[in-house]
Motif scaffolding. Structure first.
Motif, PDB file in Angstrom:
ATOM      1  N   ARG A  19      46.174  38.252  35.456  1.00  0.00           N
ATOM      2  CA  ARG A  19      46.743  36.935  35.729  1.00  0.00           C
ATOM      3  C   ARG A  19      46.804  36.730  37.226  1.00  0.00           C
ATOM      4  NH1 ARG A  19      52.157  35.992  32.378  1.00  0.00           N
ATOM      5  NH2 ARG A  19      51.674  37.099  30.470  1.00  0.00           N
ATOM      6  N   MET A  20      47.117  37.821  37.899  1.00  0.00           N
ATOM      7  CA  MET A  20      47.209  37.791  39.347  1.00  0.00           C
ATOM      8  C   MET A  20      45.901  37.277  39.937  1.00  0.00           C
ATOM      9  SD  MET A  20      49.417  39.038  41.635  1.00  0.00           S
ATOM     10  CE  MET A  20      49.266  38.999  43.397  1.00  0.00           C
ATOM     11  N   GLN A  21      44.785  37.855  39.441  1.00  0.00           N
ATOM     12  CA  GLN A  21      43.499  37.454  39.987  1.00  0.00           C
ATOM     13  C   GLN A  21      43.155  36.026  39.624  1.00  0.00           C
ATOM     14  OE1 GLN A  21      41.044  40.894  38.706  1.00  0.00           O
ATOM     15  NE2 GLN A  21      39.804  40.061  40.355  1.00  0.00           N
ATOM     16  N   LEU A  23      45.158  33.653  39.276  1.00  0.00           N
ATOM     17  CA  LEU A  23      45.946  32.716  40.068  1.00  0.00           C
ATOM     18  C   LEU A  23      45.281  32.418  41.400  1.00  0.00           C
ATOM     19  CD1 LEU A  23      49.645  33.724  39.652  1.00  0.00           C
ATOM     20  CD2 LEU A  23      48.618  31.522  39.183  1.00  0.00           C
ATOM     21  N   PHE A  24      44.875  33.477  42.082  1.00  0.00           N
ATOM     22  CA  PHE A  24      44.152  33.225  43.325  1.00  0.00           C
ATOM     23  C   PHE A  24      43.263  34.415  43.649  1.00  0.00           C
ATOM     24  CE2 PHE A  24      48.118  35.152  44.535  1.00  0.00           C
ATOM     25  CZ  PHE A  24      47.825  35.987  45.581  1.00  0.00           C
ATOM     26  N   LEU A  26      41.824  36.941  46.082  1.00  0.00           N
ATOM     27  CA  LEU A  26      42.258  37.540  47.335  1.00  0.00           C
ATOM     28  C   LEU A  26      41.225  37.373  48.443  1.00  0.00           C
ATOM     29  CD1 LEU A  26      44.396  39.219  48.821  1.00  0.00           C
ATOM     30  CD2 LEU A  26      43.338  41.265  47.908  1.00  0.00           C
TER      31      LEU A  26
ATOM     32  N   ILE B  24      51.961  34.869  49.194  1.00  0.00           N
ATOM     33  CA  ILE B  24      51.389  35.707  48.132  1.00  0.00           C
ATOM     34  C   ILE B  24      52.478  36.074  47.132  1.00  0.00           C
ATOM     35  CG2 ILE B  24      50.459  37.996  47.633  1.00  0.00           C
ATOM     36  CD1 ILE B  24      48.813  37.857  50.117  1.00  0.00           C
ATOM     37  N   VAL B  27      53.421  32.962  44.965  1.00  0.00           N
ATOM     38  CA  VAL B  27      52.399  32.609  43.979  1.00  0.00           C
ATOM     39  C   VAL B  27      52.310  33.699  42.910  1.00  0.00           C
ATOM     40  CG1 VAL B  27      49.966  32.124  43.627  1.00  0.00           C
ATOM     41  CG2 VAL B  27      51.108  31.271  45.664  1.00  0.00           C
ATOM     42  N   ALA B  28      52.392  34.959  43.364  1.00  0.00           N
ATOM     43  CA  ALA B  28      52.262  36.065  42.420  1.00  0.00           C
ATOM     44  C   ALA B  28      53.393  36.060  41.395  1.00  0.00           C
ATOM     45  CB  ALA B  28      52.259  37.393  43.182  1.00  0.00           C
ATOM     46  N   ARG B  30      54.269  33.799  39.578  1.00  0.00           N
ATOM     47  CA  ARG B  30      53.832  33.148  38.346  1.00  0.00           C
ATOM     48  C   ARG B  30      52.977  34.065  37.485  1.00  0.00           C
ATOM     49  NH1 ARG B  30      50.783  28.185  39.086  1.00  0.00           N
ATOM     50  NH2 ARG B  30      50.276  28.711  41.238  1.00  0.00           N
ATOM     51  N   ALA B  31      52.479  35.157  38.079  1.00  0.00           N
ATOM     52  CA  ALA B  31      51.641  36.075  37.318  1.00  0.00           C
ATOM     53  C   ALA B  31      52.481  37.112  36.584  1.00  0.00           C
ATOM     54  CB  ALA B  31      50.660  36.780  38.257  1.00  0.00           C
ATOM     55  N   GLY B  33      54.907  38.114  33.801  1.00  0.00           N
ATOM     56  CA  GLY B  33      55.571  37.710  32.573  1.00  0.00           C
ATOM     57  C   GLY B  33      56.227  38.886  31.877  1.00  0.00           C
ATOM     58  N   THR B  34      55.705  40.086  32.094  1.00  0.00           N
ATOM     59  CA  THR B  34      56.219  41.272  31.416  1.00  0.00           C
ATOM     60  C   THR B  34      56.529  42.349  32.448  1.00  0.00           C
ATOM     61  OG1 THR B  34      54.055  42.300  31.229  1.00  0.00           O
ATOM     62  CG2 THR B  34      54.699  40.806  29.456  1.00  0.00           C
ATOM     63  N   ASP B  37      53.373  43.640  33.957  1.00  0.00           N
ATOM     64  CA  ASP B  37      52.826  42.817  35.042  1.00  0.00           C
ATOM     65  C   ASP B  37      53.512  43.173  36.358  1.00  0.00           C
ATOM     66  OD1 ASP B  37      51.169  41.381  33.384  1.00  0.00           O
ATOM     67  OD2 ASP B  37      52.663  39.828  32.994  1.00  0.00           O
ATOM     68  N   ALA B  41      51.006  45.850  37.682  1.00  0.00           N
ATOM     69  CA  ALA B  41      50.012  44.839  38.060  1.00  0.00           C
ATOM     70  C   ALA B  41      49.005  44.617  36.939  1.00  0.00           C
ATOM     71  CB  ALA B  41      49.298  45.210  39.360  1.00  0.00           C
ATOM     72  N   SER B  44      44.509  45.707  36.021  1.00  0.00           N
ATOM     73  CA  SER B  44      43.280  44.931  35.911  1.00  0.00           C
ATOM     74  C   SER B  44      42.677  44.551  37.250  1.00  0.00           C
ATOM     75  CB  SER B  44      43.577  43.665  35.114  1.00  0.00           C
ATOM     76  OG  SER B  44      44.719  43.065  35.647  1.00  0.00           O
ATOM     77  N   LEU B  45      42.952  45.308  38.302  1.00  0.00           N
ATOM     78  CA  LEU B  45      42.429  44.928  39.606  1.00  0.00           C
ATOM     79  C   LEU B  45      41.066  45.584  39.853  1.00  0.00           C
ATOM     80  CD1 LEU B  45      45.764  45.311  41.567  1.00  0.00           C
ATOM     81  CD2 LEU B  45      44.672  43.200  40.860  1.00  0.00           C
ATOM     82  N   GLY B 177      51.638  43.752  41.948  1.00  0.00           N
ATOM     83  CA  GLY B 177      50.482  42.918  42.259  1.00  0.00           C
ATOM     84  C   GLY B 177      50.551  42.376  43.672  1.00  0.00           C
ATOM     85  N   SER B 178      51.704  41.830  44.051  1.00  0.00           N
ATOM     86  CA  SER B 178      51.764  41.280  45.405  1.00  0.00           C
ATOM     87  C   SER B 178      51.874  42.385  46.435  1.00  0.00           C
ATOM     88  CB  SER B 178      52.884  40.254  45.560  1.00  0.00           C
ATOM     89  OG  SER B 178      54.115  40.780  45.196  1.00  0.00           O
ATOM     90  N   TYR B 181      48.162  43.264  46.905  1.00  0.00           N
ATOM     91  CA  TYR B 181      47.479  42.204  47.657  1.00  0.00           C
ATOM     92  C   TYR B 181      47.935  42.215  49.113  1.00  0.00           C
ATOM     93  CZ  TYR B 181      44.995  39.840  43.873  1.00  0.00           C
ATOM     94  OH  TYR B 181      44.112  39.530  42.879  1.00  0.00           O
ATOM     95  N   LYS B 274      41.135  48.224  36.962  1.00  0.00           N
ATOM     96  CA  LYS B 274      40.886  47.570  35.676  1.00  0.00           C
ATOM     97  C   LYS B 274      40.246  48.477  34.622  1.00  0.00           C
ATOM     98  CE  LYS B 274      36.604  45.617  37.399  1.00  0.00           C
ATOM     99  NZ  LYS B 274      35.858  44.400  37.664  1.00  0.00           N
TER     100      LYS B 274
END
Lengths: 94, 553
Positions: A19-21, A23-24, A26, B24, B27-28, B30-31, B33-34, B37, B41, B44-45, B177-178, B181, B274
């Motif tokens: 979801r992170m990706q 959204l935007f 990097l 960052i 915005v993050a 919103r990513a 939810g659980t 997450d 993260a 899945s990066l 996640g943030s 990033y 990921k």
């Protein structure tokens, strides 16, 4: 967050990024920040006088750093545009 | 005098960085939810993101400033911290250990110990890690406050609170996640500041050959230009003060493998990749920048040594070794690049704090709350717990930083103590992953006695009972003792106790099939393009390291 199921498509699990990706991307953030820094430094470098040059051992360091940052920014922006997210999904082979 | 005179432009560049990092985080948010997450993260990066975060998580400012200080104090031999003390372990992690971590689907490093050895070892490791993370985050905050105080004249308290608040906002909202990033962004900003500094610094002393001449004429002497010369056994003349065996075995094997292959703040980046292939490539991609970073830390250290009068003699009023990078920034960089370098310093301090806090909240939530203290709650409970732990961790780190301000030496000792905890754990992991017979009691007894053995060597050296020549050499021997005792005790106790139950081994030990029927082996993932093949990437990194070692021998 509802992950909508698309009828008529194969329901294989294709991971298109977190979801992170989604959204935007990097790469655009890196490209934008480095780009702004690069532009600022290039302008500052063009205005640099003998005082700044003497400080940095005679190198026009603002100008060169600015150019370097613009190159990095361009690489990330081009990469982001030419390989948008979601294409790079077929390496899930274990 | 270290005080900088940044102009409005420098402050603007710094402010812009803060805005982007906080953005960052927002915005993050919103990513998330659980709890997965927030704390993992979402696993899945892509590999380049986790790889750069892997190296940035270790690019805390204590590392950058400390390695420049080592460069000034020990010379070129400081490269051992990178080429011997990091790269081989990173390659080993990527090719040998990462497949086991990733396959086991653990959410943290302590959790692997829980699966393999049971609760005792798990709690011991999780608690030590949690305490160490908070304290190290605090040390980073304090180091930042000192630099801000010296460079900008900010009161130490203000520096601590402002940077802690920024870290809290972006990790508290966006979680791992943030944090990741943010680390990737930090990586670029740090280099954008350090590379121009290194270039100007070399030019300032008249180029590389002039730098070499001046180092030879300095207190370091000829030995300061060589990584291996003067490290012969019984005839140590290299400023690093250790012979090649203790460098290779102590630093290269025990210390660095202990840190890079089991430190959850690092492994967590690879676990958030990921897929298995990307998780393996995480430390391998990180190895390449790691190989080159000494150019921007050691070179400024050497320049500071030869270009700043009386450098390193703080007893006679000269600057301290730790001042190398801040002093050169102030002396050499004009407005503009100065702002970038200042931003890079901020970024690296925050990277150190963020990495520790974002691994702390995972360990406390998933390794202490969920299995023991608050079992069977809803996922929302653990997500909120993760957020609360993040906030509490940052607040404790602030107090640790204030404590460090008053008891500087205590923090140095604490860090040495955590070094003691790190060394034996690699032995426990390797035996656990590759030797089926390793039992729960064996793992526990080995880890405990290994830690005690390291602590004993540390105490004996501090008390002056034994003398290894230098502080660095002492830490090598201490790590070596911890490692050997861990291996011996684990093997002896395992053989003396009952075999581990088969379900403890399934899917996480070499050659023991898991519930899904897949047998964990070292077979590498099939990738079509060369730059995704782990063995090829690892081989390239090692080859490059060998060449550089020969060039700088």
């Amino acid at each position: 967050m509802s992950e909508s199921v698309q009828p008529g498509r194969p329901q294989t699990e294709v991971e298109t990024g977190s979801r992170m990706q989604r959204l935007f991307d990097l790469r655009y953030v890196i490209g934008a920040l480095m780009g702004v820094y690069g532009i600022v430094l290039v302008i500052r470098g063009l205005l640099d006088g003998p005082e700044q040059l003497a400080r940095a051992a005679g190198i026009s360091i603002n100008l060169w750093t600015g150019i370097g940052l613009l190159v990095v920014a361009a690489i990330f922006l081009v990469w982001g545009v030419t390989r948008p997210l979601g294409i790079d999904v077929e390496e899930n082979i274990d | 005098m270290l005080r900088l005179n940044p102009g409005w432009l420098d402050y603007t560049l710094l402010a812009l960085y803060f805005v982007v990092v906080l953005g960052i985080g927002l915005v993050a948010r919103r990513a998330v939810g659980t709890s997965a997450d927030f704390l993992l993260a979402g696993r899945s990066l892509p590999a380049w993101v986790t790889g750069l975060a892997f190296v940035a998580a270790n690019l805390g400012a204590t590392e950058i400033i400390g390695m420049a200080a080592n460069g000034a104090e020990y010379g070129v031999a400081t490269v051992h911290y990178y080429w011997i003390g990091a790269v081989p372990a990173m390659v080993f992690l990527g090719i040998v250990m990462m497949p086991f971590y990733y396959r086991s689907k653990v959410r943290s490093v302590p959790e692997f110990l829980r699966l393999r050895f049971g609760n005792g070892t798990h709690i011991l490791n999780a608690l030590v890690f949690a305490i160490a993370s908070v304290l190290i985050a605090g040390v980073n905050l304090y180091a930042l406050a000192i630099v801000l105080n010296a460079l900008l004249g900010w009161p130490e308290f203000l520096g601590i609170v402002v940077s802690a608040a920024v870290v809290l906002v972006y990790i508290g909202f966006g979680g791992l996640g943030s944090a990741i990033y943010g680390e990737v962004l930090q990586f670029f900003v740090i280099l954008a500041g350090l590379i121009p500094l290194a270039i100007v610094a070399v030019r300032h002393v008249g180029g590389f050959s002039a730098l070499a001449d001046k180092v030879t004429a300095s207190a370091l002497g000829e030995g300061g230009l060589h990584a291996w010369q003067g490290t012969g056994i019984g005839d140590v003349t290299n400023p690093i003060g250790a012979n090649w065996i203790s460098i290779v075995l102590g630093l290269g094997f025990v210390l660095s493998f202990g840190y890079w292959t089991t430190n959850f703040a690092e492994i967590q980046r690879a676990l958030s990749a990921k897929d298995r292939s990307a998780s393996q490539r995480t430390p391998l991609i990180a190895a390449f920048p790691k190989i080159l970073i000494p150019a921007v830390t050691i070179i400024p250290g050497l320049v500071a040594l030869v270009a700043i009068p009386n450098f390193g003699n703080d007893a006679t009023g000269g600057l301290k070794y730790n001042d190398a990078i801040p002093a050169l920034i102030g002396q050499l960089l004009p407005e503009g690049v100065l702002g970038i370098a200042l931003t890079g310093l901020f970024a690296s301090f925050m990277a150190g704090v963020a990495a520790n806090v974002s691994s702390l909240n995972t360990v406390v939530t998933y390794d202490l709350l969920q299995p023991y203290l608050a079992k069977g709650r809803s996922d929302r409970y653990y997500l909120n717990a993760g957020r609360v732990v993040t906030a509490v961790g940052v607040v404790i780190a602030i107090f640790t930083a204030l404590l460090a301000a008053d008891f500087n030496n205590i923090m140095t000792y604490l860090q040495s103590l955590f070094g003691i905890f790190n060394a034996p754990i690699f032995a426990t992991f390797i035996l656990g992953m590759f030797w089926k017979r390793t039992s729960g009691w064996g793992g526990f007894a080995g880890l405990l006695t290994g830690v005690l053995a390291g602590a004993l060597v540390f105490v004996l050296a501090e008390a002056g009972v034994v003398d290894f020549g230098s502080g660095i050499a002492t830490s090598f021997y201490q790590a070596g003792a911890a490692f050997i005792v861990d291996v011996v005790v684990t093997v002896v106790v395992s053989l003396a106790t009952a075999k581990p139950e088969p379900e403890r081994l399934a899917g996480i030990v070499y050659g023991v099939p898991g519930a899904d029927g897949v047998v964990p082996t070292l077979r590498q993932p099939k990738e079509r393009v060369w730059y995704r093949k782990p063995v090829l990437l690892g081989g390239l990194a090692l080859a490059l390291t060998v060449v550089l070692n020969i060039v700088f021998a």
